[in-house]
Scaffold this active site. Structure first.
Site, PDB file in Angstrom:
ATOM      1  N   HIS A 448      46.802  39.884  42.458  1.00  0.00           N
ATOM      2  CA  HIS A 448      47.436  41.202  42.319  1.00  0.00           C
ATOM      3  C   HIS A 448      48.396  40.813  40.979  1.00  0.00           C
ATOM      4  O   HIS A 448      48.887  42.001  40.671  1.00  0.00           O
ATOM      5  CB  HIS A 448      48.237  41.676  43.377  1.00  0.00           C
ATOM      6  CG  HIS A 448      47.847  43.184  43.704  1.00  0.00           C
ATOM      7  ND1 HIS A 448      47.871  44.111  42.498  1.00  0.00           N
ATOM      8  CD2 HIS A 448      47.684  43.992  44.664  1.00  0.00           C
ATOM      9  CE1 HIS A 448      47.745  45.413  42.805  1.00  0.00           C
ATOM     10  NE2 HIS A 448      47.207  45.221  44.171  1.00  0.00           N
ATOM     11  N   ASP A 452      46.000  45.359  38.468  1.00  0.00           N
ATOM     12  CA  ASP A 452      46.267  46.331  39.510  1.00  0.00           C
ATOM     13  C   ASP A 452      44.975  46.687  40.453  1.00  0.00           C
ATOM     14  O   ASP A 452      43.786  46.207  39.894  1.00  0.00           O
ATOM     15  CB  ASP A 452      47.124  47.586  39.078  1.00  0.00           C
ATOM     16  CG  ASP A 452      48.424  47.088  38.666  1.00  0.00           C
ATOM     17  OD1 ASP A 452      49.072  46.329  39.310  1.00  0.00           O
ATOM     18  OD2 ASP A 452      48.835  47.813  37.545  1.00  0.00           O
TER      19      ASP A 452
END
Length: 477
Positions: A448, A452
């Site tokens: 992450h 995104d």
């Protein structure tokens, strides 16, 4: 006079620090040629046959089969020179550590320039490729009593064994430390001396060419009235909890140990997330059948994994954020131009990840051929360290285990992994009607930090569209 040369375990690459002796390929007393493989070892990456850079007669072997040796630890000694054909008797086998040392191998008459033996052409870290070795000062041992002359008296006890040595003084009480290199190979011997305040330069080694062994340090500690440090395995055993009846302990070492360390590091460093989608793979299977039929009966077949790899490279071209790694020290995301696809393969040695280099530049046929070659090498344990490192994206087909989904651990330091479940017939709405279709589940686990959910979802959706409609790939051809 023959000169006894010691061959230590070389650095086999990729930062490996140890290897396990799997099988000795030579016996004590056997004549070996330059660059002849002498031992097969298992590293954290692969099975490797180690060539000896010296030619002559094997006078000693160090390490039993199944024993781990550190890089720089002695593997064997070779008598090099005109008299090498008549080595002294060296009894025993590798199960006890060193099998023997040639009589007269005390280095007293050895040439300082490394002898006249043939040099190696193999590229081993710490060994030349044919250039003359650098001149170095040889440490000569203190003469021993006549009764001990010619005895085989050295064993590298720093690796859990004790040396059989004559009773000779090992510590010069009032002598100044001698200049020059300290004749110590084993890091365990150095640590034992350091922990007990023993100055190694004041010791006379009882090993070949004055090599200081662990037994020499232990005798020096005893002579000084200090209790010898307990052996590390014993201390570890004392601190470990008592095993219950029927309990089996399996050491995390070799490949399994490295995999454990890498997975633990991945969990510690990478904030991963997973998204998944069910897809209809019926058209992809039909396209594969058409490709293989068009190639004719003698043409190599294209595998399903190759088609999925080709789809992944196309998706990474659209979403390069996932072909990346994170430099934690510099706090930077490093995007990579070339795509090296790793694929998870289960073998008898454990889970390995062979790597297809430059997968983005390969066709489906080329990918299939390389995947087949690497899979065969993984099964027979012949993968090289270079074929197991450097991947930038991993494809994990866990459907071969009969499962539908998974949330795998990212192959550190990569940023993403695509998982593919089993393909099974299921009811599916197709063109407005209920039909039985070949359905699978795709899952994308991603770092992450590099992107995104929008990028990860877009990547996964593009892969799913290509699986359901392979013609989508034609837009990028």
């Amino acid at each position: 006079m023959a000169e006894v040369k010691e061959f230590t375990l070389p650095d086999l690459g990729e930062g490996l620090t140890e290897a396990e002796v799997v099988r000795w390929l030579v016996e004590v007393g056997e004549v070996v040629a330059v660059d002849q493989p002498v031992v097969e070892v298992e590293t954290a990456k692969a099975m490797v046959e180690v060539p000896c850079p010296y030619g002559g007669v094997v006078t000693a072997r160090y390490g039993a089969e199944g024993e781990e040796l550190a890089v720089g630890a002695p593997l064997l000694t070779v008598a090099v020179g005109a008299d090498a054909s008549a080595p002294a008797a060296a009894e025993g086998s590798g199960s006890g550590g060193a099998d023997g040392v040639a009589a007269g191998a005390d280095g007293a008459d050895a040439a300082e320039d490394g002898g006249a033996g043939e040099t190696s052409g193999a590229v081993l870290v710490g060994y030349g490729t044919g250039a003359p070795p650098a001149r170095r000062r040889r440490v000569r041992p203190t003469p021993v009593p006549a009764a001990a002359a010619g005895q085989v008296n050295g064993v590298a006890s720093g690796y859990g064994r004790h040396a059989v040595t004559p009773e000779v003084p090992v510590r010069a009480e009032a002598a100044e430390p001698a200049p020059g290199p300290v004749p110590v190979i084993s890091p365990l011997v150095r640590r034992l001396a350091r922990q007990n305040g023993v100055e190694l330069r004041t010791l006379t080694g009882s090993g070949p060419d004055g090599l200081i062994l662990r037994a020499d340090v232990e005798r020096a500690i005893g002579a000084a009235g200090a209790p010898a440090a307990a052996a590390e395995p014993s201390a570890a055993a004392a601190s470990a909890p008592a095993a219950d009846a029927g309990e089996v302990r399996i050491p995390l070492r070799g490949l399994r140990g490295v995999v454990a360390d890498k997975m633990s590091r991945s969990r510690r460093e990478i904030p991963e997330a997973t998204c998944w989608v069910d897809v209809d793979a019926t058209e992809l299977l039909a396209a594969r059948r058409a490709m293989n039929a068009a190639g004719g009966p003698d043409a190599p077949k294209i595998s399903l994994l190759a088609l999925l790899a080709r789809i992944c490279t196309a998706a990474l071209a659209r979403y390069p954020e996932l072909n990346a790694r994170v430099d934690t020290e510099a706090r930077e995301i490093v995007r990579l131009e070339r795509v090296h696809v790793g694929f998870a393969a289960q073998t008898d040695r454990g889970l390995v990840v062979p790597v297809v280099r430059d997968a983005h530049a390969r066709s489906a046929e080329s990918l299939s051929e390389e995947l087949g070659r690497l899979t065969g090498a993984a099964r027979d344990g012949s993968l090289t360290p270079g074929e197991l490192t450097g991947s930038t994206f991993t494809l994990n087909n866990y459907g071969v285990f009969g499962v539908d989904g998974s949330t795998p651990i990212i192959n550190h330091p990569e940023a993403a992994m695509l998982g593919v479940g089993r393909i099974v017939p299921k009811p599916w709405v197709y063109e407005g009607e209920l039909a039985v279709r070949q359905v699978t589940q795709l899952s994308l686990t991603f770092d992450h930090r590099v992107c995104d959910g929008g990028v990860a979802g877009g990547f996964l959706r593009y892969v799913a569209d290509c699986v359901e409609q392979p013609a989508v790939l034609l837009r990028g051809v």
